[in-house]
Design an enzyme around this catalytic site. Structure first.
Site, PDB file in Angstrom:
ATOM      1  N   GLU A  36       0.707  -1.218   0.065  1.00 34.18           N
ATOM      2  CA  GLU A  36       0.059  -0.134  -0.091  1.00 34.18           C
ATOM      3  C   GLU A  36       0.893   1.290   0.115  1.00 34.18           C
ATOM      4  OE1 GLU A  36      -2.998   0.222  -0.633  1.00 34.18           O
ATOM      5  OE2 GLU A  36      -3.578  -1.824  -0.470  1.00 34.18           O
ATOM      6  N   TYR A 119      -7.444   5.547   4.757  1.00 40.09           N
ATOM      7  CA  TYR A 119      -7.598   4.416   3.598  1.00 40.09           C
ATOM      8  C   TYR A 119      -6.512   3.404   3.797  1.00 40.09           C
ATOM      9  CZ  TYR A 119      -6.122   1.968  -0.431  1.00 40.09           C
ATOM     10  OH  TYR A 119      -5.687   0.834  -1.272  1.00 40.09           O
ATOM     11  N   ASP A 137     -10.797   5.035  -1.945  1.00 44.23           N
ATOM     12  CA  ASP A 137      -9.728   5.873  -2.410  1.00 44.23           C
ATOM     13  C   ASP A 137     -10.249   6.566  -3.844  1.00 44.23           C
ATOM     14  OD1 ASP A 137     -10.034   3.585  -4.417  1.00 44.23           O
ATOM     15  OD2 ASP A 137      -7.930   3.051  -4.500  1.00 44.23           O
TER      16      ASP A 137
END
Ligand code: SF4
Length: 358
Positions: A36, A119, A137
């Site tokens: 991520e 997120y 997102d």
């Protein structure tokens, strides 16, 4: 459209259409977190080799925490945004020192980690622990806005709350990990920015509001932020005896034809030495003059500009030569009063200069 129908259809699409990405084969929160962070502001194709390099060099969070910062930065080289690499390293240390090397398993606890926002926390808890938290997102905003015709400006303050309510209501009771990956993947490869060329073949072609109303290019609504240009004005207020040098502005801007002082403009604040180095008039007059006052900074906000102005009040000791400046002329305070001036100049005169001339 029924919420459960949306999730079901999306999951069916995902099972056949998804890309084979390495971080989707793991539930290890360390690997998911690494992927991520690497994928923030980076395309999948560009981030993938970095993901492999990092898990090879630092197979566990202990390895990453124990590394030198320079080693981490060297491995990150080419990805840009180096603060992400520094945060990555700092977070690894935090996980080792505060959590014994075990990633927190709840959304709330993950948010306490450096550089982990809503997120990333949602992605880790849902992908790794299947916790029922929706990810939000740019891809998810786009899919929801188009399919359900949500017209909230995604750049507005209330957008996150409104879209999160939708995203949470749509979560299925099971397979949240797959569902979250599916909606992001759908936005990345099917419901792409601009007008997707493949709406006709989309699984939501019938139900999608944007498709039905041909508003793919309008949804999601996003107002562009106006870029504010920062300008720094340094006005040189030259006094000789009881008169002040002013000139008519020749530039064709909002202050055209008005009167101001000699101006030096820069894109950053300047100290006196820099100012003198940049300005021929100052270099010419300063040997025979003294600086008798420097104003506070006047901030002037226009639609696309923020102007920060400092006035440098300089007194000449001797009569300026006849050719000292092409456009500047000396005016008494009374004469100055009658000249048209920008409000900025007027404020300086009333707040500073007139008091000093009394
Ligand atoms: S029909 Fe087009 S706009 Fe609607 S969800 Fe599918 S790809 Fe997106």
């Amino acid at each position: 459209m029924e919420h459960s129908f949306f999730a079901e259809k999306l999951l069916t699409w995902y099972r056949t259409a998804q890309r084979d990405l390495p971080w989707r084969h793991t539930t290890n929160p360390y690997y998911i977190w690494l992927s991520e962070v690497i994928l923030q502001q980076t395309r999948v194709a560009q981030g993938m080799p970095y993901y492999y390099k990092f898990i090879e060099a630092f197979p566990t969070v202990f390895d990453l925490a124990a590394a030198n910062e320079s080693e981490v930065l060297r491995l990150w080289q080419g990805l840009g945004y180096y603060s992400r690499a520094r945060n990555l390293h700092a977070t690894a240390k935090q996980v080792v020192e505060a959590y014994g090397g075990v990633f927190p398993q709840t959304y709330e606890e993950l948010l306490k980690l450096k550089g982990v926002g809503s997120y990333t926390a949602a992605a880790i808890v849902s992908f790794a622990f299947n916790e029922r938290v929706a990810v939000l997102d740019g891809n998810v905003y786009r899919v929801l806005a188009r399919v359900f015709g949500i017209e909230t400006d995604i750049a507005s303050h209330e957008a996150k709350k409104i879209f999160m309510t939708w995203a949470t209501a749509l979560l299925p009771s099971q397979h949240v990990n797959l569902y979250n990956q599916a909606i992001m993947e759908f936005g990345a490869i099917q419901c792409t920015p601009g007008v997707p060329p493949t709406c006709m073949f989309c699984v939501f072609a019938q139900e999608c509001t944007a498709n039905a109303t041909q508003r793919q290019g309008i949804l999601p609504v996003k107002t562009k932020k106006v870029k504010v240009k920062e300008r720094f004005f340094h006005y040189i207020v030259v006094q000789y005896q009881d008169e002040i040098a002013m000139k008519k502005r020749l530039l064709k801007d909002i202050w055209a034809e008005m009167y101001d002082f000699h101006l030096v403009e820069s894109t950053e604040p300047l100290q006196l030495d820099d100012l003198v180095a940049q300005d021929a008039l100052l270099q010419k007059i300063l040997p025979e003059a003294s600086i008798v006052g420097v104003s506070d900074v006047f901030t002037h906000i226009l639609t696309h500009q923020k102007i920060q102005t400092t006035f440098w009040h300089i007194k000449l000791h001797s009569t300026p030569s006849s050719d000292w400046h092409e456009h500047l002329h000396f005016y008494t305070p009374e004469a100055m009063d009658n000249l048209p001036k920008p409000i900025l100049i007027h404020n300086y005169l009333t707040q500073y200069l007139y008091k000093q001339l009394q």
